[in-house]
Design a protein around this motif. Structure first.
Motif, PDB file in Angstrom:
ATOM      1  N   ALA A 171     -57.464  22.663  59.972  1.00 56.13           N
ATOM      2  CA  ALA A 171     -58.303  23.835  59.726  1.00 56.13           C
ATOM      3  C   ALA A 171     -58.987  23.751  58.364  1.00 56.13           C
ATOM      4  CB  ALA A 171     -57.478  25.112  59.819  1.00 56.13           C
ATOM      5  N   ALA A 172     -58.291  23.174  57.382  1.00 54.69           N
ATOM      6  CA  ALA A 172     -58.895  23.012  56.058  1.00 54.69           C
ATOM      7  C   ALA A 172     -60.102  22.083  56.131  1.00 54.69           C
ATOM      8  CB  ALA A 172     -57.867  22.475  55.067  1.00 54.69           C
ATOM      9  N   LEU A 173     -59.998  21.031  56.941  1.00 50.27           N
ATOM     10  CA  LEU A 173     -61.132  20.119  57.101  1.00 50.27           C
ATOM     11  C   LEU A 173     -62.274  20.795  57.858  1.00 50.27           C
ATOM     12  CD1 LEU A 173     -59.320  16.755  57.926  1.00 50.27           C
ATOM     13  CD2 LEU A 173     -60.383  17.444  55.767  1.00 50.27           C
ATOM     14  N   GLY A 174     -61.933  21.580  58.874  1.00 49.34           N
ATOM     15  CA  GLY A 174     -62.969  22.324  59.584  1.00 49.34           C
ATOM     16  C   GLY A 174     -63.680  23.288  58.657  1.00 49.34           C
ATOM     17  N   ALA A 175     -62.907  23.953  57.818  1.00 44.57           N
ATOM     18  CA  ALA A 175     -63.480  24.892  56.854  1.00 44.57           C
ATOM     19  C   ALA A 175     -64.394  24.171  55.870  1.00 44.57           C
ATOM     20  CB  ALA A 175     -62.359  25.609  56.102  1.00 44.57           C
ATOM     21  N   LEU A 176     -63.957  22.999  55.420  1.00 44.95           N
ATOM     22  CA  LEU A 176     -64.750  22.232  54.461  1.00 44.95           C
ATOM     23  C   LEU A 176     -66.093  21.826  55.057  1.00 44.95           C
ATOM     24  CD1 LEU A 176     -64.708  20.900  51.623  1.00 44.95           C
ATOM     25  CD2 LEU A 176     -63.777  18.852  52.731  1.00 44.95           C
ATOM     26  N   SER A 177     -66.079  21.399  56.309  1.00 47.06           N
ATOM     27  CA  SER A 177     -67.332  20.987  56.950  1.00 47.06           C
ATOM     28  C   SER A 177     -68.316  22.147  57.031  1.00 47.06           C
ATOM     29  CB  SER A 177     -67.058  20.433  58.355  1.00 47.06           C
ATOM     30  OG  SER A 177     -66.730  21.466  59.271  1.00 47.06           O
ATOM     31  N   GLU A 178     -67.808  23.331  57.371  1.00 43.62           N
ATOM     32  CA  GLU A 178     -68.689  24.484  57.513  1.00 43.62           C
ATOM     33  C   GLU A 178     -69.201  24.968  56.156  1.00 43.62           C
ATOM     34  OE1 GLU A 178     -69.871  25.620  60.253  1.00 43.62           O
ATOM     35  OE2 GLU A 178     -68.623  24.492  61.660  1.00 43.62           O
ATOM     36  N   ALA A 179     -68.360  24.873  55.125  1.00 44.88           N
ATOM     37  CA  ALA A 179     -68.763  25.331  53.794  1.00 44.88           C
ATOM     38  C   ALA A 179     -69.810  24.419  53.170  1.00 44.88           C
ATOM     39  CB  ALA A 179     -67.536  25.420  52.882  1.00 44.88           C
ATOM     40  N   VAL A 180     -69.679  23.115  53.402  1.00 44.97           N
ATOM     41  CA  VAL A 180     -70.546  22.138  52.735  1.00 44.97           C
ATOM     42  C   VAL A 180     -71.793  21.807  53.553  1.00 44.97           C
ATOM     43  CG1 VAL A 180     -70.652  19.775  51.824  1.00 44.97           C
ATOM     44  CG2 VAL A 180     -68.603  21.162  51.470  1.00 44.97           C
ATOM     45  N   ARG A 181     -71.649  21.781  54.890  1.00 50.33           N
ATOM     46  CA  ARG A 181     -72.773  21.331  55.717  1.00 50.33           C
ATOM     47  C   ARG A 181     -73.129  22.271  56.869  1.00 50.33           C
ATOM     48  NH1 ARG A 181     -71.076  14.907  56.456  1.00 50.33           N
ATOM     49  NH2 ARG A 181     -70.936  14.418  54.214  1.00 50.33           N
ATOM     50  N   GLY A 182     -72.339  23.307  57.077  1.00 50.78           N
ATOM     51  CA  GLY A 182     -72.525  24.119  58.272  1.00 50.78           C
ATOM     52  C   GLY A 182     -72.892  25.562  58.022  1.00 50.78           C
ATOM     53  N   SER A 183     -72.248  26.459  58.746  1.00 56.81           N
ATOM     54  CA  SER A 183     -72.609  27.876  58.733  1.00 56.81           C
ATOM     55  C   SER A 183     -72.283  28.587  57.432  1.00 56.81           C
ATOM     56  CB  SER A 183     -71.898  28.596  59.892  1.00 56.81           C
ATOM     57  OG  SER A 183     -72.338  28.101  61.133  1.00 56.81           O
ATOM     58  N   GLY A 184     -71.462  27.967  56.575  1.00 57.78           N
ATOM     59  CA  GLY A 184     -71.098  28.603  55.314  1.00 57.78           C
ATOM     60  C   GLY A 184     -71.872  28.102  54.111  1.00 57.78           C
TER      61      GLY A 184
END
Length: 278
Positions: A105-118
């Motif tokens: 989940a931490a990796l999923g969160a990182l992807s969204e924060a850096v390159r995705g919806s976040g």
């Protein structure tokens, strides 16, 4: 050549990348709940994707608590065969590569924060709704290595019911919102359910967990990922209507994951990129 692996209780995803930006190839297979067989399948897949090219780094995301200092999997409720396993043993055939272990989940969160919806937000909370329920908080586009791995799926949201999750937590968020619990509660699979009444109840339960996350983490935005996020349009109304009952705060924006079931492997490449640059 770089490899990112997302091991889930149901599926395992292994991706390759030449530049840590783009996925070159992605292989998905059913997770094998026999550790020797799973290890062999992972090794076989990596070798096929690498095609004889040297592998500079491999990042592995697992559905549970990890000990970053020793790269050990402490506990994985939805994949108990991984309990106590060292990353160096799981990937012993690739000891010459840089090996990184992290919570999925931490990796999923990182992807969204850096390159995705976040992107563009300082504080990004991520919830993944799949076989189980996981989540993480990303601040300033990085995983806080001083923060222990979070497991918001096991927070208690209902003290008056007997539904329990895989750890035996009665009334947990996971017991009401995971893929496994969905079928137990509603008698049908989440991916085929189109009953708006069911999704309204599901969204109401999810909202209780989200309200706790907002109170504890105070994120600027919440991103919903995992397989059940495919039904975002079905359950978001239930989430929004229930959150109005919790009027202590103005809830942040709640959005669907940009990468859905690829968030984990993309996050692995982001993590490798950050570590190799540091």
């Amino acid at each position: 050549m770089y490899i990112s692996i997302d091991i889930g209780g149901t599926n395992t995803r292994i991706a390759s990348s030449e530049n840590l930006k783009d996925i070159s190839e992605l292989t998905i297979f059913d997770s094998i709940h026999s550790l020797p067989e799973q290890k062999a399948k992972i090794e076989e897949t990596i070798n096929i994707l690498a095609g004889g090219r040297p592998i500079e780094g491999i990042c592995v995301g697992v559905p549970g608590v990890v000990v970053r200092e020793t790269s050990a999997i402490q506990r994985a409720p939805n994949y108990p065969e991984l309990n106590g396993v060292l990353l160096s043993d799981l990937l012993s055939a690739f000891s010459g590569s840089k090996l990184v272990l992290e919570n999925d989940a931490a990796l999923g969160a990182l992807s969204e924060a850096v390159r995705g919806s976040g992107v563009g937000y300082y504080s990004v909370a991520y919830l993944t709704l799949g076989t189980g329920v996981g989540g993480a908080l990303i601040e300033n586009s990085e995983i806080n290595k001083n923060r222990k791995v979070s497991e918001p799926g096991h927070m208690i949201i209902n003290f008056d019911n007997t539904a329990s999750d895989n750890l035996g937590y009665v009334g947990s968020l996971e017991a009401y919102t995971s893929g496994l619990s969905f079928e137990n509660l509603y008698g049908q699979k989440a991916d085929t359910c189109v009953d708006r009444g069911i999704w309204l109840r599901y969204g109401n339960n999810l909202a209780t967990g989200i309200s706790n996350i907002v109170l504890l983490w105070g994120p600027d935005i919440i991103v919903i990922g995992g397989g059940i996020s495919d039904k975002f349009e079905y359950f978001i109304d239930g989430v929004s209507s229930k959150l109005k009952d919790y009027n202590f705060f103005a809830p942040p924006k709640i959005v669907k994951s940009a990468f859905e079931d690829k968030s984990g492997v993309i996050g692995g490449f982001v993590q490798l990129e950050q570590l190799l640059k540091s």
